[in-house]
Design a protein around this motif. Structure first.
Motif, PDB file in Angstrom:
ATOM      1  N   VAL A 150      21.139  34.132  60.522  1.00 16.52           N
ATOM      2  CA  VAL A 150      21.135  35.251  59.722  1.00 16.52           C
ATOM      3  C   VAL A 150      21.388  34.966  58.195  1.00 16.52           C
ATOM      4  CG1 VAL A 150      22.659  37.405  59.349  1.00 16.52           C
ATOM      5  CG2 VAL A 150      22.324  36.603  61.735  1.00 16.52           C
ATOM      6  N   ARG A 151      20.719  35.493  57.353  1.00 19.01           N
ATOM      7  CA  ARG A 151      20.679  35.189  56.045  1.00 19.01           C
ATOM      8  C   ARG A 151      21.159  36.151  55.089  1.00 19.01           C
ATOM      9  NH1 ARG A 151      15.546  32.885  55.884  1.00 19.01           N
ATOM     10  NH2 ARG A 151      16.450  31.060  56.923  1.00 19.01           N
ATOM     11  N   VAL A 152      22.290  36.058  54.469  1.00 15.48           N
ATOM     12  CA  VAL A 152      22.915  37.317  53.839  1.00 15.48           C
ATOM     13  C   VAL A 152      22.711  36.817  52.359  1.00 15.48           C
ATOM     14  CG1 VAL A 152      24.790  38.530  53.448  1.00 15.48           C
ATOM     15  CG2 VAL A 152      24.310  37.621  55.661  1.00 15.48           C
ATOM     16  N   HIS A 153      22.309  37.941  51.587  1.00 16.05           N
ATOM     17  CA  HIS A 153      22.085  37.653  50.006  1.00 16.05           C
ATOM     18  C   HIS A 153      23.257  38.619  49.473  1.00 16.05           C
ATOM     19  CE1 HIS A 153      18.074  35.640  50.321  1.00 16.05           C
ATOM     20  NE2 HIS A 153      18.063  36.322  51.394  1.00 16.05           N
ATOM     21  N   ILE A 154      23.806  37.637  48.320  1.00 17.62           N
ATOM     22  CA  ILE A 154      24.975  38.442  47.863  1.00 17.62           C
ATOM     23  C   ILE A 154      24.682  38.210  46.169  1.00 17.62           C
ATOM     24  CG2 ILE A 154      26.554  38.802  49.516  1.00 17.62           C
ATOM     25  CD1 ILE A 154      28.077  36.224  48.476  1.00 17.62           C
ATOM     26  N   THR A 155      25.047  39.291  45.507  1.00 17.22           N
ATOM     27  CA  THR A 155      24.980  39.158  43.970  1.00 17.22           C
ATOM     28  C   THR A 155      26.419  39.311  43.295  1.00 17.22           C
ATOM     29  OG1 THR A 155      22.736  39.703  43.968  1.00 17.22           O
ATOM     30  CG2 THR A 155      24.043  39.858  41.918  1.00 17.22           C
ATOM     31  N   PRO A 156      27.059  38.351  42.739  1.00 15.63           N
ATOM     32  CA  PRO A 156      28.569  38.460  42.287  1.00 15.63           C
ATOM     33  C   PRO A 156      28.325  39.554  41.197  1.00 15.63           C
ATOM     34  CG  PRO A 156      27.559  36.514  41.354  1.00 15.63           C
ATOM     35  CD  PRO A 156      26.484  36.925  42.353  1.00 15.63           C
ATOM     36  N   THR A 157      29.716  40.277  40.991  1.00 19.47           N
ATOM     37  CA  THR A 157      29.585  41.469  40.105  1.00 19.47           C
ATOM     38  C   THR A 157      29.742  40.743  38.737  1.00 19.47           C
ATOM     39  OG1 THR A 157      32.114  41.159  40.248  1.00 19.47           O
ATOM     40  CG2 THR A 157      31.009  42.949  41.663  1.00 19.47           C
ATOM     41  N   TYR A 158      30.104  39.499  38.569  1.00 18.59           N
ATOM     42  CA  TYR A 158      29.805  38.871  37.240  1.00 18.59           C
ATOM     43  C   TYR A 158      30.057  37.316  37.464  1.00 18.59           C
ATOM     44  CZ  TYR A 158      34.486  36.996  35.723  1.00 18.59           C
ATOM     45  OH  TYR A 158      35.739  36.351  35.854  1.00 18.59           O
ATOM     46  N   SER A 159      29.169  36.387  36.806  1.00 17.40           N
ATOM     47  CA  SER A 159      28.935  34.938  37.196  1.00 17.40           C
ATOM     48  C   SER A 159      30.194  34.390  37.166  1.00 17.40           C
ATOM     49  CB  SER A 159      27.831  34.262  36.292  1.00 17.40           C
ATOM     50  OG  SER A 159      28.397  34.825  35.115  1.00 17.40           O
ATOM     51  N   GLY A 160      30.624  33.770  38.044  1.00 13.44           N
ATOM     52  CA  GLY A 160      32.101  33.034  38.107  1.00 13.44           C
ATOM     53  C   GLY A 160      33.093  33.678  38.646  1.00 13.44           C
ATOM     54  N   CYS A 161      32.842  35.113  39.266  1.00 13.61           N
ATOM     55  CA  CYS A 161      33.853  35.778  39.870  1.00 13.61           C
ATOM     56  C   CYS A 161      34.471  34.976  40.990  1.00 13.61           C
ATOM     57  CB  CYS A 161      33.141  37.066  40.243  1.00 13.61           C
ATOM     58  SG  CYS A 161      34.395  38.287  40.943  1.00 13.61           S
ATOM     59  N   PRO A 162      35.568  34.658  40.958  1.00 14.69           N
ATOM     60  CA  PRO A 162      36.516  33.855  41.945  1.00 14.69           C
ATOM     61  C   PRO A 162      36.173  34.382  43.429  1.00 14.69           C
ATOM     62  CG  PRO A 162      37.854  34.416  40.590  1.00 14.69           C
ATOM     63  CD  PRO A 162      36.641  35.111  39.761  1.00 14.69           C
ATOM     64  N   ALA A 163      36.165  35.543  43.320  1.00 12.27           N
ATOM     65  CA  ALA A 163      36.243  36.442  44.808  1.00 12.27           C
ATOM     66  C   ALA A 163      35.078  36.102  45.467  1.00 12.27           C
ATOM     67  CB  ALA A 163      36.318  37.902  44.576  1.00 12.27           C
ATOM     68  N   MET A 164      33.916  35.537  44.994  1.00  6.70           N
ATOM     69  CA  MET A 164      32.783  35.337  45.752  1.00  6.70           C
ATOM     70  C   MET A 164      32.787  34.338  46.819  1.00  6.70           C
ATOM     71  SD  MET A 164      31.022  37.813  44.665  1.00  6.70           S
ATOM     72  CE  MET A 164      29.478  37.444  45.274  1.00  6.70           C
ATOM     73  N   ASP A 165      33.774  33.210  46.639  1.00  7.05           N
ATOM     74  CA  ASP A 165      33.979  32.237  47.599  1.00  7.05           C
ATOM     75  C   ASP A 165      34.463  33.015  48.809  1.00  7.05           C
ATOM     76  OD1 ASP A 165      32.687  30.166  46.414  1.00  7.05           O
ATOM     77  OD2 ASP A 165      34.942  29.551  45.629  1.00  7.05           O
ATOM     78  N   THR A 166      35.649  33.834  48.763  1.00  6.47           N
ATOM     79  CA  THR A 166      36.309  34.638  49.702  1.00  6.47           C
ATOM     80  C   THR A 166      35.232  35.512  50.281  1.00  6.47           C
ATOM     81  OG1 THR A 166      38.310  34.402  48.324  1.00  6.47           O
ATOM     82  CG2 THR A 166      38.196  36.218  50.227  1.00  6.47           C
ATOM     83  N   ILE A 167      34.420  36.226  49.610  1.00  6.31           N
ATOM     84  CA  ILE A 167      33.513  37.190  50.388  1.00  6.31           C
ATOM     85  C   ILE A 167      32.567  36.377  51.223  1.00  6.31           C
ATOM     86  CG2 ILE A 167      31.564  38.790  49.654  1.00  6.31           C
ATOM     87  CD1 ILE A 167      32.819  39.532  47.153  1.00  6.31           C
ATOM     88  N   ARG A 168      32.075  35.165  50.620  1.00  5.87           N
ATOM     89  CA  ARG A 168      31.259  34.450  51.516  1.00  5.87           C
ATOM     90  C   ARG A 168      31.959  34.091  52.716  1.00  5.87           C
ATOM     91  NH1 ARG A 168      30.339  29.633  48.649  1.00  5.87           N
ATOM     92  NH2 ARG A 168      32.069  28.764  49.834  1.00  5.87           N
ATOM     93  N   ASP A 169      32.890  33.541  52.767  1.00  4.83           N
ATOM     94  CA  ASP A 169      33.719  33.049  53.878  1.00  4.83           C
ATOM     95  C   ASP A 169      34.023  34.280  54.869  1.00  4.83           C
ATOM     96  OD1 ASP A 169      33.818  30.402  52.778  1.00  4.83           O
ATOM     97  OD2 ASP A 169      35.925  30.782  52.426  1.00  4.83           O
ATOM     98  N   ASP A 170      34.456  35.581  54.435  1.00  2.63           N
ATOM     99  CA  ASP A 170      34.489  36.320  55.320  1.00  2.63           C
ATOM    100  C   ASP A 170      33.239  37.063  55.932  1.00  2.63           C
ATOM    101  OD1 ASP A 170      37.063  36.451  54.454  1.00  2.63           O
ATOM    102  OD2 ASP A 170      37.017  38.139  53.054  1.00  2.63           O
TER     103      ASP A 170
END
Ligand SMILES: [Zn+2]
Length: 168
Positions: free
Chosen positions: A42-62
């Motif tokens: 399963v390949r999921v594509h996400i776009t951060p709300t702004y580049s360098g948003c630290p929440a993206m790592d958490t979102i990816r793990d979740d």
């Protein structure tokens, strides 16, 4: 079969909450861009709300946790930086949830309002409206609010501080 799997995977990924504003899902925010099922992957594509948003790592793990818990053995999360996230991608439900949560929904929609390919990164700065009293007599107190994705504003009318999602 793949279509049903993809719909399942989308539904599971779409329910992942934003770590910074847990009332919002990543689908509400428009961060979730696409889900593909390719064999066992399963390949999921996400776009951060702004580049360098630290929440993206958490979102990816979740996302990986949620999908593997649902029985998808192999999950890939890809971050897509282009086109850049825009507040236009937020759903109306997401905007309403933000206002109810006490965060000013993003303003400054692109002037054209089009969802075509000619999206300009330059946005007109509009007044930030106080989520409590609706006044536009507000000022930015700090460019960094409770998280780096938000700025701290203060309302001159009711003197309440509030978080405002940075507009891109
Ligand atoms: Zn106010």
């Amino acid at each position: 079969m793949t279509g049903a799997l993809r719909a399942d995977a989308w539904r599971i990924a779409a329910a992942v909450p934003d770590p910074e504003v847990p009332v919002l899902t990543i689908a509400d925010l428009g961060v979730l861009r696409g889900v593909e099922v390719d064999g066992d992957v399963v390949r999921v594509h996400i776009t951060p709300t702004y580049s360098g948003c630290p929440a993206m790592d958490t979102i990816r793990d979740d996302i990986i946790l949620a999908l593997t818990a649902a029985g998808f053995p192999l999950v890939e999360v890809r971050t897509v930086l282009s086109p850049a996230w825009t507040t236009d991608w937020m759903s109306d439900a997401g905007r309403q949830k933000l206002a109810a949560y006490g965060i000013a929904p993003p303003t400054g929609r692109s002037a054209s309002g089009s969802r075509g390919s000619t999206r300009s990164p330059i946005r007109i700065a509009l007044s930030v409206r106080c989520p409590r009293c609706g006044s536009v007599d507000t000022r930015e107190v700090s460019h960094f609010g409770s998280t780096s994705c938000k700025a701290l504003y203060e309302c001159r009318a009711c003197l309440e501080p509030f978080d405002h999602f940075k507009v891109h």
